[in-house]
Motif scaffolding. Structure first.
Motif, PDB file in Angstrom:
ATOM      1  N   GLU A   1      -4.531  -6.233  -4.760  1.00  0.00           N
ATOM      2  CA  GLU A   1      -5.172  -5.205  -3.717  1.00  0.00           C
ATOM      3  C   GLU A   1      -5.381  -6.054  -2.414  1.00  0.00           C
ATOM      4  OE1 GLU A   1      -5.639  -1.378  -2.406  1.00  0.00           O
ATOM      5  OE2 GLU A   1      -4.751  -2.028  -4.516  1.00  0.00           O
TER       6      GLU A   1
ATOM      7  N   TYR B   1       0.879  -1.314   0.018  1.00  0.00           N
ATOM      8  CA  TYR B   1      -0.083  -0.195  -0.092  1.00  0.00           C
ATOM      9  C   TYR B   1       0.807   1.132  -0.071  1.00  0.00           C
ATOM     10  CZ  TYR B   1      -3.402   3.244   1.816  1.00  0.00           C
ATOM     11  OH  TYR B   1      -4.374   4.416   2.007  1.00  0.00           O
TER      12      TYR B   1
ATOM     13  N   GLY C   1      -2.542  -4.512  -0.391  1.00  0.00           N
ATOM     14  CA  GLY C   1      -3.031  -3.258  -0.466  1.00  0.00           C
ATOM     15  C   GLY C   1      -3.478  -3.002   0.994  1.00  0.00           C
TER      16      GLY C   1
END
Length: 493
Positions: free
Chosen positions: A94, A45, A98
């Motif tokens: 993600e 992230y 993420g």
């Protein structure tokens, strides 16, 4: 040689410890030696996509009951040679990456889905090579998060472009192994025969590092002495048997240091630069360090410095344990000053705050600062590392490079890089002790302080001797190349 590094960390993108520094530095050094090096890490992230280049089209990775899809970004690694840059690839998924934290967060120190996150990452390494149509001769995996790479190579991927590829696994710290419920094993898409033959089985759990140890063509850890220690029950963390079994393919290669970043001749973070021919700048850094920590600026007092994670591995219990640690007695009984920079376990942070308030010659900063870490290395007279175990260690090498005499426990990489002071001959580069006890730390610090006041010419000679040591990454990289060649030789003949 074509080399692909697979790691969960690499500076300047993601770092929790020395693994990140070592992976990037080794990659850069190998590129400078003329080899084609690529590096793959997850896109966490905190890594800005806007600073990266997207490789067109999504990439499918076969895991679990089907495929997980991800994006791939790329850039050149900072500091790598312009004519032969290290290309970094970021696996962008993600759901897995993420989020804040690499392995966990303060509220969830070890993410529950870590075995799936890093199984996916390890499998993605092979898909990446197919996507960019580039097949390495050496797949070099680092620590438990990438330990599945040699497993997948051995049990299924050694086909198509990987027929002549060999795997190397570097163990940066055997204390972290990736042990999880075997309920996660199905996600690897390997059969249950491989669960046993690849070495996953760890009582009723699955052990990712153990599987990597059994599957890699060659293994190493980050210092020769630590390699021997890990083959014993005392420091083998239950994998000593596996490492003894692989002893013929297991070696220790000492990490290097970035001699451009950590060099008192050129260090831009210091108030004054210095070198073995002109050490006057060290005294100026000492004065600046005393002022930074609010200590009495007395040039005659020796300063003990520490930069550390406040964890059991670093020996903080014997040094700072309430009612039994030796730090209070050291500062009460000895004519010295003591400065520390670090963070970690709450009890230790609290104890350091307490000592800072009770002792006029002890000051601690909780947290980390690159500027202050350089100032401590340059301004201190001694650097204390009472580690329970230390796979390699970097700060003792920084200290030697800066003419700051190490006081260390004789373990792991500390024993490989520091030689003990000999009072009769003056030989040695530091002060060493064997037992991790408050009395051993107290007595060894006392020995160093005594030498500072009574054998000053010998201390000065030790400073210069330490500054002449060669801990460059080029020296280490050549040993890695020898290991790569030894892995490739049986496969190509």
């Amino acid at each position: 040689m074509k080399i692909l590094m697979a790691s969960s960390e690499a500076v300047p993108y993601a770092k929790t410890g020395g693994l990140a520094d070592a992976v990037s530095a080794l990659s850069i050094t190998l590129a400078k030696l003329g080899h084609e090096v690529k590096l793959v890490i997850p896109r966490y992230y905190g890594i800005d996509r806007g600073a990266l280049t997207l490789i067109p089209e999504a990439m499918g990775v076969p895991v679990g009951g089907g495929e997980e899809w991800c994006a791939v970004y790329t850039t050149d690694l900072e500091g790598s040679p312009k004519k032969n840059p290290v290309t970094v690839y970021f696996i962008d998924h993600e759901k897995f990456f993420g989020r804040d934290g690499i392995y966990g967060t303060p509220s969830e120190p070890d993410f529950l889905d870590n075995p799936r996150r890093f199984t996916f990452f390890s499998r993605s390494v092979f898909q990446l090579c197919r996507k960019i149509d580039w097949y390495p001769e050496v797949l070099h995996a680092h620590d438990w998060p990438a330990a599945m790479v040699p497993v997948f190579l051995k049990f299924g991927e050694r086909r198509e472009g990987f027929a002549k590829t060999v795997s190397v696994l570097t163990i940066h710290n055997l204390g972290y192994q990736g042990i999880y419920s075997k309920d996660n094993y199905w996600y690897t898409r390997l059969g249950w025969n491989e669960f046993y033959t690849a070495g996953f089985e760890d009582w009723s759990m699955m052990n990712l590092l153990k599987a990597g140890i059994y599957s890699a063509d060659k293994l190493n850890t980050v210092s020769p002495n630590y390699a021997e220690e890990t083959k014993t029950s005392a420091q083998g963390f239950r994998l000593d048997g596996a490492l003894r079994y692989r002893a013929a393919d297991y070696t220790g290669i000492l990490n290097g240091i970035d001699s451009q970043l950590w060099n008192p001749k050129t260090d831009t973070l210091l108030p004054a630069k210095y070198n073995p021919k002109d050490m006057s700048g060290k005294a100026k850094n000492k004065e600046a360090l005393q002022k930074e920590y609010g200590l009495h600026p007395d040039p005659k007092l020796p300063i003990i410095g520490m930069i550390t994670r406040l964890t059991g591995q670093k020996g903080v219990g014997a040094l700072f344990g309430p009612a039994y640690g030796s730090a209070f007695s050291i500062c009460r009984d000895m004519n010295l000053q003591f400065v520390l920079l670090g963070s970690g376990e709450a009890w230790c942070e609290n104890e350091l705050q307490s000592l800072s308030g009770r002792l006029s010659n002890f000051k601690a900063r909780i947290g980390y600062s690159e500027d202050i870490s350089h100032l401590i290395e340059a301004g201190a007279d001694f650097f204390l590392m009472p580690s329970q175990y230390e796979p390699c260690g970097l700060n003792q090498m920084y200290s030697l490079a800066y003419g700051t005499v190490p006081i260390v426990r004789s373990t792991g990489g500390l024993a490989d890089t520091v030689s003990n002071f000999h009072e009769e001959t003056g030989e040695g580069t530091g002060f060493m002790f064997n037992d991790l006890t408050p009395s051993a730390i107290y007595n060894t610090v006392g020995w160093a302080v005594w030498a500072y006041y009574n054998r000053r010419p010998q201390i000065e000679a030790m400073r210069l001797r330490g500054m002449q040591q060669d801990f460059s990454w080029e020296k280490s990289a050549k040993k890695y190349l020898d290991m790569y060649e030894s892995a490739l030789t049986p496969s190509t003949k």
